[in-house]
Design a protein around this motif. Structure first.
Motif, mmCIF file in Angstrom:
data_model
loop_
_atom_site.group_PDB
_atom_site.id
_atom_site.type_symbol
_atom_site.label_atom_id
_atom_site.label_comp_id
_atom_site.label_asym_id
_atom_site.label_seq_id
_atom_site.Cartn_x
_atom_site.Cartn_y
_atom_site.Cartn_z
ATOM 1 N N ARG A 24 0.589 -1.172 0.121
ATOM 2 C CA ARG A 24 0.018 0.064 -0.054
ATOM 3 C C ARG A 24 0.725 1.716 -0.210
ATOM 4 O O ARG A 24 0.426 2.138 -0.263
ATOM 5 N N LYS A 25 2.232 1.092 0.237
ATOM 6 C CA LYS A 25 3.259 2.623 0.382
ATOM 7 C C LYS A 25 4.402 1.891 -0.683
ATOM 8 O O LYS A 25 4.421 0.631 -0.742
ATOM 9 N N ASP A 26 4.899 2.723 -1.126
ATOM 10 C CA ASP A 26 6.694 2.430 -1.124
ATOM 11 C C ASP A 26 8.008 2.221 -0.219
ATOM 12 O O ASP A 26 6.999 2.474 0.628
ATOM 13 N N VAL A 27 8.246 0.909 -0.555
ATOM 14 C CA VAL A 27 9.159 0.178 0.277
ATOM 15 C C VAL A 27 10.522 -0.227 -0.338
ATOM 16 O O VAL A 27 10.695 -0.020 -1.514
ATOM 17 N N CYS A 219 17.627 -1.611 -7.893
ATOM 18 C CA CYS A 219 16.429 -2.503 -8.901
ATOM 19 C C CYS A 219 14.876 -0.319 -8.015
ATOM 20 O O CYS A 219 15.092 -0.679 -7.335
ATOM 21 N N ARG A 220 13.907 -1.489 -9.126
ATOM 22 C CA ARG A 220 12.710 -0.234 -8.570
ATOM 23 C C ARG A 220 11.976 -1.365 -9.815
ATOM 24 O O ARG A 220 12.084 -1.885 -10.578
ATOM 25 N N GLY A 226 0.584 0.965 -8.882
ATOM 26 C CA GLY A 226 1.530 2.067 -9.242
ATOM 27 C C GLY A 226 2.772 2.283 -7.472
ATOM 28 O O GLY A 226 3.794 3.231 -7.922
ATOM 29 N N HIS A 227 3.187 0.960 -6.910
ATOM 30 C CA HIS A 227 3.220 1.526 -6.044
ATOM 31 C C HIS A 227 5.158 0.828 -6.040
ATOM 32 O O HIS A 227 5.164 0.239 -7.211
ATOM 33 N N THR A 228 6.249 1.538 -5.337
ATOM 34 C CA THR A 228 7.286 0.414 -5.791
ATOM 35 C C THR A 228 8.076 0.197 -4.544
ATOM 36 O O THR A 228 7.857 0.826 -3.385
ATOM 37 N N ILE A 229 8.971 -0.427 -5.171
ATOM 38 C CA ILE A 229 9.772 -1.275 -4.321
ATOM 39 C C ILE A 229 11.267 -1.118 -4.598
ATOM 40 O O ILE A 229 11.379 -0.896 -5.342
ATOM 41 N N TYR A 230 12.452 -0.337 -3.673
ATOM 42 C CA TYR A 230 13.307 -0.411 -3.967
ATOM 43 C C TYR A 230 14.484 -1.440 -3.021
ATOM 44 O O TYR A 230 13.995 -1.733 -2.257
#
Ligand SMILES: Cc1cc2nc3c(=O)[nH]c(=O)nc-3n(C[C@H](O)[C@H](O)[C@H](O)COP(=O)(O)OP(=O)(O)OC[C@H]3O[C@@H](n4cnc5c(N)ncnc54)[C@H](O)[C@@H]3O)c2cc1C
Length: 404
Positions: A24-27, A219-220, A226-230
């Motif tokens: 539910r959010k970028d992590v 990497c992304r 539309g959320h991103t994991i770095y």
């Protein structure tokens, strides 16, 4: 893609693991593993154990892809007999691949023991029988090459198979006590639950990864929402749906069929509850399960269209029953549940494990083939070694380099 249809036994036998946790959010994490099947679960186990901060992402409920449909025979034999694999990749490499698969079964047993995961893992022998006179030639060549490389194998004559196993067939090869059977769904769920319980793993379900972008430092991963994991590294353990992340197609989709019988009188089941398979292509295979049931699979066809696959289910189940009865005329077996699924094969029957190009941060962990679970164990180990700075020879045999 719909990975399976019908009623896979494991979905009925096991309670679904209701873990709903969409991203539910970028992590961020050290390593993101895409896919929560047996391959992703084993990779997560190895990487968490190595102290890396990992998260697993899956677009479905946990382990409900191919791993929930798997009949989970665990054999060191792969789809291609050793002597045929030797023709493709050389005898030493082929023997190395077979030995790695042999070791992977003991490794899986150890992993399940050390994590306390009960995945109904059970040691059993394997009978590999000749389907016809031509198959006897395959068995003889196979026996000789395996012996030459100290791989466990014994010969069984046509008479041995009739007397000991009640089988109507030609000669065969026996692998005594080196094989096993398990419940791949329970294994995957159990391993992920183990690490969730320890607090060293995050799992995001119902989160589809649409794109993976690789940069110099990391990497992304971008989800469909539309959320991103770095992260520093990605492990693609998306099974037979990996095509969208691969620069080229490296696999052929195959439709396969399986059934589980009504319980059978235990006195009528063949000795030692051996795994059984044959030299024909496609091959028939079978195992037993708890409750004295018999699981039979095969009737593979070289196409991936799930609708076409599903339409054939009833016909294929009848075929599997007929083949079983001609092999074991004295066992009254009828199907109770049946299912079909899709899996992938490669030209040499081996998986693709590792980065597409040297130095890439995206590692593929694709245990293709009808014996893919042993490759999942091997893949997890190769990737753990690579990400902790100890690459090894497996690279050349199981990696993409062999496509060059
Ligand atoms: C009927 C059948 C019988 C089989 N029998 C045997 C056998 O006897 N022995 C054996 O060793 N092997 C067998 N196999 C093969 C074995 O089941 C597979 O090798 C194994 O289950 C693959 O596991 P996996 O984790 O790689 O794939 P999966 O279990 O399919 O897991 C991949 C996961 O990735 C997720 N995913 C895919 N794309 C995305 C995305 N874009 N974003 C997020 N998540 C994504 C999926 O939802 C899925 O949960 C059989 C297969 C079938 C179908």
């Amino acid at each position: 893609m719909k990975l399976h249809s019908g009623l896979p036994y494991w979905i009925v036998k096991n309670q679904l693991f209701d873990y709903y946790n969409p991203l539910r959010k970028d992590v961020s994490a050290d390593v993101v593993i895409v896919g929560s099947g047996i391959t992703g679960a084993l990779a997560a186990h190895e990487l968490c154990k190595a102290g890396l901060d990992c998260c697993v992402v899956d677009k479905r409920s946990i382990a409900t892809g191919s791993s929930a449909a798997s009949t989970a025979l665990l054999q060191y034999e792969i789809d291609l007999p050793l002597h045929q694999l030797a023709d493709k990749i050389g005898e030493e490499n082929a023997a190395f691949a077979y030995r790695s698969c042999l070791e992977s079964i003991s490794d899986l047993e150890r992993i399940l023991k050390e994590t306390g995961v009960n995945a109904d893992f059970e040691r059993v022998p394997t009978v590999f029988y000749a389907s016809d006179a031509k198959g006897e030639d395959i068995i003889t060549k196979e026996y000789e090459m395996r012996r030459r490389h100290n791989l466990p194998v014994d010969m069984l004559s046509k008479e041995d198979l009739k007397r000991r196993y009640g089988m109507n067939t030609y000669a065969g090869a026996l692998t005594n006590g080196e094989s096993a059977q398990a419940d791949a769904y329970k294994a995957a769920v159990g391993l992920l639950e183990h690490h969730l319980g320890r607090g060293d793993l995050r799992v995001y379900t119902h989160t589809e990864i649409a794109d993976i972008e690789e940069g110099n430092d990391g990497c992304r991963l971008i989800s469909v929402d539309g959320h991103t994991i770095y992260c520093r590294y990605v492990v693609v353990a998306t099974g037979f749906e990996a095509g969208r992340f691969l620069p080229e197609n490296v696999m052929k989709l195959t439709s396969t069929y399986a059934l589980i019988s009504h319980p059978v009188d235990s006195r009528l089941i063949w000795p030692d509850r051996a795994l059984i398979w044959e030299t024909a292509d496609p091959y028939l295979y079978m195992r037993t399960s708890s409750g004295n049931r018999i699981i039979i699979g095969g009737e593979d066809e070289n196409f991936g269209n799930p609708k076409r696959r599903d339409r054939l289910l009833r016909k294929k189940v009848r075929k599997l029953e007929e083949k079983f009865h001609s092999l074991f005329p004295d066992i009254p077996m009828t199907a109770e549940m049946a299912w079909c699924g899709t899996f992938s094969t490669t030209d040499d029957g081996l998986p693709f494990i590792g980065p597409w190009d040297d130095g890439d941060r995206v590692y593929f962990d694709l245990g293709y083939g009808g014996n893919g679970i042993t490759f999942s164990v091997i893949g997890a180990q190769i990737i753990r070694r690579a990400l902790t700075g100890c690459p090894d020879r497996n690279d050349e045999i199981f990696g993409f380099k062999r496509l060059d």
